[in-house]
Design an enzyme around this catalytic site. Structure first.
Site, PDB file in Angstrom:
ATOM      1  N   TYR A 192       0.813  -1.444  -0.476  1.00  0.00           N
ATOM      2  CA  TYR A 192       0.095  -0.015  -0.139  1.00  0.00           C
ATOM      3  C   TYR A 192       1.500   0.994  -0.075  1.00  0.00           C
ATOM      4  O   TYR A 192       0.561   2.191  -0.461  1.00  0.00           O
ATOM      5  CB  TYR A 192      -0.860  -0.133   1.149  1.00  0.00           C
ATOM      6  CG  TYR A 192      -2.142  -1.547   0.868  1.00  0.00           C
ATOM      7  CD1 TYR A 192      -2.991  -0.832  -0.410  1.00  0.00           C
ATOM      8  CD2 TYR A 192      -1.942  -2.027   1.728  1.00  0.00           C
ATOM      9  CE1 TYR A 192      -4.307  -1.778  -0.599  1.00  0.00           C
ATOM     10  CE2 TYR A 192      -3.339  -3.794   1.146  1.00  0.00           C
ATOM     11  CZ  TYR A 192      -3.871  -3.083  -0.258  1.00  0.00           C
ATOM     12  OH  TYR A 192      -4.842  -3.612  -0.065  1.00  0.00           O
TER      13      TYR A 192
ATOM     14  N   HIS B   9     -14.162   1.222  -0.144  1.00  0.00           N
ATOM     15  CA  HIS B   9     -13.487   0.480  -0.021  1.00  0.00           C
ATOM     16  C   HIS B   9     -12.174   0.842   0.232  1.00  0.00           C
ATOM     17  O   HIS B   9     -11.035   0.198   0.476  1.00  0.00           O
ATOM     18  CB  HIS B   9     -12.886  -0.080  -1.331  1.00  0.00           C
ATOM     19  CG  HIS B   9     -13.757  -1.415  -1.917  1.00  0.00           C
ATOM     20  ND1 HIS B   9     -14.413  -1.812  -3.100  1.00  0.00           N
ATOM     21  CD2 HIS B   9     -14.951  -1.710  -1.837  1.00  0.00           C
ATOM     22  CE1 HIS B   9     -14.804  -2.517  -3.165  1.00  0.00           C
ATOM     23  NE2 HIS B   9     -15.239  -2.907  -2.447  1.00  0.00           N
TER      24      HIS B   9
ATOM     25  N   ASP C 272      -7.530   5.415  -4.181  1.00  0.00           N
ATOM     26  CA  ASP C 272      -6.899   7.120  -5.074  1.00  0.00           C
ATOM     27  C   ASP C 272      -8.233   7.915  -4.459  1.00  0.00           C
ATOM     28  O   ASP C 272      -9.311   7.717  -3.981  1.00  0.00           O
ATOM     29  CB  ASP C 272      -6.741   6.121  -5.883  1.00  0.00           C
ATOM     30  CG  ASP C 272      -7.563   6.692  -7.124  1.00  0.00           C
ATOM     31  OD1 ASP C 272      -8.622   7.786  -7.042  1.00  0.00           O
ATOM     32  OD2 ASP C 272      -7.688   5.464  -8.364  1.00  0.00           O
TER      33      ASP C 272
ATOM     34  N   ASN D 212     -17.508   1.111 -20.166  1.00  0.00           N
ATOM     35  CA  ASN D 212     -16.723   0.329 -19.493  1.00  0.00           C
ATOM     36  C   ASN D 212     -15.814   0.237 -21.108  1.00  0.00           C
ATOM     37  O   ASN D 212     -16.882   0.559 -22.323  1.00  0.00           O
ATOM     38  CB  ASN D 212     -16.818  -1.024 -19.099  1.00  0.00           C
ATOM     39  CG  ASN D 212     -16.312  -1.295 -17.412  1.00  0.00           C
ATOM     40  OD1 ASN D 212     -15.802  -0.815 -16.855  1.00  0.00           O
ATOM     41  ND2 ASN D 212     -17.085  -2.124 -16.835  1.00  0.00           N
ATOM     42  N   LEU D 213     -14.878   0.005 -20.396  1.00  0.00           N
ATOM     43  CA  LEU D 213     -13.686   0.145 -21.733  1.00  0.00           C
ATOM     44  C   LEU D 213     -14.579  -1.859 -22.901  1.00  0.00           C
ATOM     45  O   LEU D 213     -14.237  -2.257 -23.800  1.00  0.00           O
ATOM     46  CB  LEU D 213     -12.252  -0.165 -21.525  1.00  0.00           C
ATOM     47  CG  LEU D 213     -11.563  -0.011 -22.770  1.00  0.00           C
ATOM     48  CD1 LEU D 213     -11.654   0.824 -23.342  1.00  0.00           C
ATOM     49  CD2 LEU D 213      -9.756   0.003 -21.951  1.00  0.00           C
TER      50      LEU D 213
HETATM   51  P1  NAD Z   1     -11.397  -3.611 -12.379  1.00  0.00           P
HETATM   52  O1  NAD Z   1     -10.391  -4.074 -12.097  1.00  0.00           O
HETATM   53  O2  NAD Z   1     -12.020  -5.195 -11.460  1.00  0.00           O
HETATM   54  O3  NAD Z   1     -12.229  -3.724 -13.798  1.00  0.00           O
HETATM   55  C1  NAD Z   1     -11.417  -2.405 -13.974  1.00  0.00           C
HETATM   56  C2  NAD Z   1     -13.120  -2.120 -15.404  1.00  0.00           C
HETATM   57  O4  NAD Z   1     -11.991  -1.133 -15.611  1.00  0.00           O
HETATM   58  C3  NAD Z   1     -12.501  -2.959 -16.497  1.00  0.00           C
HETATM   59  O5  NAD Z   1     -14.291  -3.133 -16.820  1.00  0.00           O
HETATM   60  C4  NAD Z   1     -12.044  -2.005 -17.816  1.00  0.00           C
HETATM   61  O6  NAD Z   1     -12.700  -2.551 -19.103  1.00  0.00           O
HETATM   62  C5  NAD Z   1     -12.765  -1.013 -17.472  1.00  0.00           C
HETATM   63  N1  NAD Z   1     -12.014   0.063 -18.160  1.00  0.00           N
HETATM   64  C6  NAD Z   1     -10.272   0.159 -17.860  1.00  0.00           C
HETATM   65  N2  NAD Z   1      -9.703   0.879 -18.909  1.00  0.00           N
HETATM   66  C7  NAD Z   1     -10.679   1.895 -19.102  1.00  0.00           C
HETATM   67  C8  NAD Z   1     -10.852   3.098 -19.480  1.00  0.00           C
HETATM   68  N3  NAD Z   1      -9.819   4.169 -20.090  1.00  0.00           N
HETATM   69  N4  NAD Z   1     -12.108   3.358 -19.624  1.00  0.00           N
HETATM   70  C9  NAD Z   1     -13.112   3.022 -18.871  1.00  0.00           C
HETATM   71  N5  NAD Z   1     -12.689   1.835 -18.758  1.00  0.00           N
HETATM   72  C10 NAD Z   1     -11.467   0.963 -18.044  1.00  0.00           C
HETATM   73  O7  NAD Z   1     -11.471  -2.832 -11.065  1.00  0.00           O
HETATM   74  P2  NAD Z   1     -13.154  -2.710 -10.904  1.00  0.00           P
HETATM   75  O8  NAD Z   1     -13.713  -3.226 -10.871  1.00  0.00           O
HETATM   76  O9  NAD Z   1     -12.680  -1.366  -9.833  1.00  0.00           O
HETATM   77  O10 NAD Z   1     -12.860  -3.493  -9.035  1.00  0.00           O
HETATM   78  C11 NAD Z   1     -13.311  -4.056  -7.778  1.00  0.00           C
HETATM   79  C12 NAD Z   1     -12.747  -3.656  -6.792  1.00  0.00           C
HETATM   80  O11 NAD Z   1     -12.758  -4.667  -5.838  1.00  0.00           O
HETATM   81  C13 NAD Z   1     -11.643  -3.198  -6.535  1.00  0.00           C
HETATM   82  O12 NAD Z   1     -12.014  -1.892  -5.542  1.00  0.00           O
HETATM   83  C14 NAD Z   1     -10.984  -3.657  -6.060  1.00  0.00           C
HETATM   84  O13 NAD Z   1     -11.436  -3.463  -4.472  1.00  0.00           O
HETATM   85  C15 NAD Z   1     -11.223  -4.850  -5.264  1.00  0.00           C
HETATM   86  N6  NAD Z   1     -10.462  -6.067  -6.434  1.00  0.00           N
HETATM   87  C16 NAD Z   1      -9.267  -6.480  -6.180  1.00  0.00           C
HETATM   88  C17 NAD Z   1      -8.822  -6.934  -6.647  1.00  0.00           C
HETATM   89  C18 NAD Z   1      -7.484  -8.175  -6.508  1.00  0.00           C
HETATM   90  O14 NAD Z   1      -7.615  -7.189  -5.013  1.00  0.00           O
HETATM   91  N7  NAD Z   1      -6.273  -8.432  -7.432  1.00  0.00           N
HETATM   92  C19 NAD Z   1      -9.341  -7.599  -8.325  1.00  0.00           C
HETATM   93  C20 NAD Z   1     -10.847  -7.472  -8.750  1.00  0.00           C
HETATM   94  C21 NAD Z   1     -10.983  -6.512  -7.554  1.00  0.00           C
END
Ligand code: NAD
Length: 232
Positions: free
Chosen positions: A55, A108, A93, A200-201
């Site tokens: 973090y 979160h 962020d 979404n992308l």
């Molecule tokens: P995610 O990374 O799962 O999804 C990101 C989304 O953003 C995707 O659907 C992608 O298509 C889209 N995207 C990417 N670039 C973009 C752009 N320029 N413009 C528009 N869309 C774009 O993230 P999330 O949905 O925020 O995840 C949800 C929560 O889940 C997070 O807050 C986190 O707490 C948790 N999470 C954690 C992990 C981990 O710990 N590794 C993994 C997944 C989710």
């Protein structure tokens, strides 16, 4: 007609164009670590140094990042829309705030906040936290990042659900729709008859629940949608 009440949910995708990797990005910070190690209370109990370092790296990265056109457009919507605009983010962020938004609901948690695991006191996190740092309130050596880990209950759920119950429009931006409870907000909004929009992308897992799907980069889709709303 009264101006619509709008509820917005953002995810990692809205900050992608500001240089902060999404959870799905290959080679990003998340790809180098297992969720179980860095994003669960058990991981923190096992290896607090690894978690604090992880973090700290994310906090340092976020401190260098600037908001993009999507963050700024949502701030403009909050400032200029006649109805209510509730901004809920899964992001830790502070790019919404840097982009001019106020009253951002961080369900979160937040990188710039520290939490005492003993007395639940919160205070501004230093750029680099250390393991076993003292709480300024109870003096216990139990500071932790103020992040909601898997298995913990997201913050502000009552307020979010209350707002969703009165929503006319629900918009999900840059979120893959696979982490609950946030992924279920669209269903709550549909239940009260709100119009639902996804930006979404790549389509999220719950894309079938949205009335309107606007694919593309958030820096383009979000300002276009905000301009539409403000034009009435
Ligand atoms: P995610 O990374 O799962 O999804 C990101 C989304 O953003 C995707 O659907 C992608 O298509 C889209 N995207 C990417 N670039 C973009 C752009 N320029 N413009 C528009 N869309 C774009 O993230 P999330 O949905 O925020 O995840 C949800 C929560 O889940 C997070 O807050 C986190 O707490 C948790 N999470 C954690 C992990 C981990 O710990 N590794 C993994 C997944 C989710």
């Amino acid at each position: 007609m009264t101006a619509p009440s709008i509820v917005i949910l953002t995810g990692a995708g809205i900050s992608a164009e500001s240089g902060l990797g999404t959870f799905r990005d290959e080679g990003g910070l998340w790809a180098q670590h297992r969720i179980e190690d860095v994003a669960t209370p058990e991981g923190f109990a096992r290896n607090p140094q690894l978690v604090v370092d992880f973090y700290n790296a994310r906090r340092a990265q976020a401190a260098e990042a600037s908001p993009n056109a999507a963050h700024r457009a949502l701030a403009q919507l909050q400032a200029e829309h006649a109805g209510s605009v509730t901004l809920v983010t899964q992001n830790v962020d502070d790019l919404h705030e840097k982009g001019g938004s106020t009253d951002v609901i961080h369900m979160h948690g937040a990188l710039n906040s520290a939490l005492c695991a003993t007395c639940e006191h919160r205070w501004p996190a230093p750029l680099a936290m250390s393991v076993g740092q003292d709480c300024p309130n109870c003096a216990g050596p139990t500071a932790r990042p103020d992040i909601v880990w898997f298995g913990e209950i997201p913050y502000h759920m009552e307020r979010i659900e209350r707002t969703l119950a009165n929503a006319d429009v629900f918009v999900a931006i840059g979120t893959s729709g696979n982490v609950y409870p946030a992924a279920g907000f669209v269903q709550m909004a549909r239940h009260v008859g709100a119009e639902t929009i996804e930006m979404n992308l790549e389509p999220g897992e719950n894309v079938g629940l949205f009335d309107d799907v606007r694919p593309g980069k958030a820096s383009e889709t979000v300002p276009n949608w905000v301009a539409e709303i403000l034009a009435g």
